[in-house]
Scaffold this motif. Structure first.
Motif, PDB file in Angstrom:
ATOM      1  N   LEU A  92       0.810  -1.213   0.000  1.00  0.00           N
ATOM      2  CA  LEU A  92       0.000   0.000   0.000  1.00  0.00           C
ATOM      3  C   LEU A  92       0.845   1.266   0.000  1.00  0.00           C
ATOM      4  O   LEU A  92       0.331   2.356   0.250  1.00  0.00           O
ATOM      5  N   THR A  93       2.131   1.127  -0.274  1.00  0.00           N
ATOM      6  CA  THR A  93       3.010   2.298  -0.212  1.00  0.00           C
ATOM      7  C   THR A  93       2.676   3.323  -1.289  1.00  0.00           C
ATOM      8  O   THR A  93       2.892   4.521  -1.100  1.00  0.00           O
ATOM      9  N   GLU A  94       2.149   2.851  -2.426  1.00  0.00           N
ATOM     10  CA  GLU A  94       1.815   3.772  -3.504  1.00  0.00           C
ATOM     11  C   GLU A  94       0.378   4.276  -3.414  1.00  0.00           C
ATOM     12  O   GLU A  94      -0.052   5.047  -4.268  1.00  0.00           O
ATOM     13  N   GLN A  95      -0.353   3.841  -2.409  1.00  0.00           N
ATOM     14  CA  GLN A  95      -1.730   4.274  -2.229  1.00  0.00           C
ATOM     15  C   GLN A  95      -1.769   5.563  -1.399  1.00  0.00           C
ATOM     16  O   GLN A  95      -0.787   5.920  -0.737  1.00  0.00           O
ATOM     17  N   PRO A  96      -2.883   6.281  -1.423  1.00  0.00           N
ATOM     18  CA  PRO A  96      -2.988   7.508  -0.613  1.00  0.00           C
ATOM     19  C   PRO A  96      -2.773   7.215   0.868  1.00  0.00           C
ATOM     20  O   PRO A  96      -3.103   6.137   1.364  1.00  0.00           O
ATOM     21  N   SER A  97      -2.239   8.198   1.572  1.00  0.00           N
ATOM     22  CA  SER A  97      -1.924   8.009   2.990  1.00  0.00           C
ATOM     23  C   SER A  97      -3.172   7.771   3.824  1.00  0.00           C
ATOM     24  O   SER A  97      -3.148   7.012   4.797  1.00  0.00           O
ATOM     25  N   TRP A  98      -4.287   8.411   3.444  1.00  0.00           N
ATOM     26  CA  TRP A  98      -5.515   8.216   4.213  1.00  0.00           C
ATOM     27  C   TRP A  98      -5.998   6.769   4.132  1.00  0.00           C
ATOM     28  O   TRP A  98      -6.576   6.241   5.089  1.00  0.00           O
ATOM     29  N   LEU A  99      -5.753   6.116   2.984  1.00  0.00           N
ATOM     30  CA  LEU A  99      -6.166   4.725   2.835  1.00  0.00           C
ATOM     31  C   LEU A  99      -5.351   3.818   3.753  1.00  0.00           C
ATOM     32  O   LEU A  99      -5.891   2.877   4.354  1.00  0.00           O
ATOM     33  N   LEU A 100      -4.075   4.108   3.887  1.00  0.00           N
ATOM     34  CA  LEU A 100      -3.221   3.325   4.782  1.00  0.00           C
ATOM     35  C   LEU A 100      -3.659   3.498   6.234  1.00  0.00           C
ATOM     36  O   LEU A 100      -3.685   2.528   7.005  1.00  0.00           O
ATOM     37  N   ILE A 101      -4.027   4.718   6.611  1.00  0.00           N
ATOM     38  CA  ILE A 101      -4.488   4.975   7.982  1.00  0.00           C
ATOM     39  C   ILE A 101      -5.769   4.198   8.274  1.00  0.00           C
ATOM     40  O   ILE A 101      -5.904   3.557   9.324  1.00  0.00           O
ATOM     41  N   GLU A 102      -6.711   4.236   7.343  1.00  0.00           N
ATOM     42  CA  GLU A 102      -7.968   3.520   7.551  1.00  0.00           C
ATOM     43  C   GLU A 102      -7.746   2.011   7.544  1.00  0.00           C
ATOM     44  O   GLU A 102      -8.407   1.271   8.278  1.00  0.00           O
ATOM     45  N   HIS A 103      -6.811   1.560   6.724  1.00  0.00           N
ATOM     46  CA  HIS A 103      -6.511   0.124   6.673  1.00  0.00           C
ATOM     47  C   HIS A 103      -5.913  -0.357   7.996  1.00  0.00           C
ATOM     48  O   HIS A 103      -6.303  -1.415   8.520  1.00  0.00           O
ATOM     49  N   LEU A 104      -5.000   0.406   8.555  1.00  0.00           N
ATOM     50  CA  LEU A 104      -4.352   0.003   9.805  1.00  0.00           C
ATOM     51  C   LEU A 104      -5.284   0.124  11.004  1.00  0.00           C
ATOM     52  O   LEU A 104      -5.096  -0.573  12.009  1.00  0.00           O
ATOM     53  N   SER A 105      -6.265   1.000  10.919  1.00  0.00           N
ATOM     54  CA  SER A 105      -7.182   1.180  12.046  1.00  0.00           C
ATOM     55  C   SER A 105      -8.314   0.164  12.044  1.00  0.00           C
ATOM     56  O   SER A 105      -9.121   0.141  12.972  1.00  0.00           O
TER      57      SER A 105
END
Length: 279
Positions: free
Chosen positions: A85-98
């Protein structure tokens, strides 16, 4: 339209679940402006339809709100555990980890209500799922289970909807068209009413030509609006006025002999034959 981009900016920037009352109030304000404070003569759903389907392309802010969130859900759909997910938007990574003990695609495809503990660390996910439930209610999408067949399954309508590339500029417009197609009413009733008055059969192909010719008949906006009113029977004929006000005569105001239906007032009145014969 200058107002629509401003609303779209808010819909995309503030991921909250807007109450239904807000959109009802907004539609009420727009309807009051269009009809000058009078009672609407036609359902607003017919005004929302695109021009090729006989509407006025009046923006449906509720559907644009859902379309903006569908663009977010298309990102969720590709957020599968284990992928980079490194190339995905940062907000998507935050929601994924939460998202605890689950993943974002699983939340979308869950057939049952999920406990808040699964995603309680991020209120944005909770609000987004509320919007997702609104979308499911609008489309009447069936629930999915583990033993759901893959082949010949109408339930995979959702996959085709979310298959739009979320990073394209036309993504929200594409989602909006899909939602509009689901919620748009049919104009079959107007076709039946014209058939009864004219005493002829109007085929589906001919009726679709009438719908398309609303905007093909003239480049003048006022003429187009007149065509829209005629096809959708919005003019207040004497016969219609008589049903509203009993003291108003139902007879044609020109010949004073026949009932003043729309077909008579526009075509069949003897006073108009000279005009139609000259065309």
């Amino acid at each position: 339209m200058v107002v629509l981009p401003r609303f779209l900016y808010i819909f995309q920037s503030i991921p909250i679940c807007i109450p239904q009352l807000y959109f009802k109030k907004l539609d009420s304000i727009i309807s009051s402006f269009i009809w000058a404070g009078k009672v609407p003569r036609i359902s607003k759903k017919h005004l929302f339809k695109d021009k090729m389907n006989g509407g006025l392309s009046l923006p449906n802010f509720k559907l644009y709100y859902l379309a903006a969130h569908l663009n977010i859900f298309s990102f969720w759909r590709g957020c599968i555990p284990g992928i980079d997910l490194t190339e995905q938007p940062s907000w998507l990574l935050i929601e994924h980890l939460s998202c605890q003990r689950s993943c974002l695609p699983a939340l979308l495809n869950s057939p049952t209500k999920i406990k808040n503990t699964v995603y309680k660390k991020n209120p944005i996910i909770q609000n987004s799922l509320k919007v997702w439930n609104q979308f499911l209610l609008l489309t009447r999408a069936p629930k999915m289970y583990l033993d759901t067949p893959i082949c010949d399954n109408h339930a995979f309508f959702l996959d085709s909807v979310l298959a739009v590339k979320s990073y394209t500029k036309v993504a929200i417009s594409t989602y909006y068209k899909v939602l509009l197609g689901v919620s748009s009413p049919s104009s079959h009733l107007f076709r039946v009413q014209w058939q009864e008055e004219l005493g002829i059969e109007i085929t589906e192909e001919r009726w679709q030509d009438c719908i398309k010719n609303i905007y093909n008949s003239s480049i003048n906006a006022r003429h187009v609006l007149i065509q829209f009113r005629v096809v959708h029977r919005l003019h207040l004929s004497p016969s219609k006025m008589n049903k509203i006000y009993s003291n108003v005569s139902y007879l044609c105001a020109k010949c004073l002999n026949d009932p003043g239906t729309l077909s008579h007032v526009f075509l069949q009145c003897q006073k108009l034959q000279v005009f139609w014969d000259s065309i």
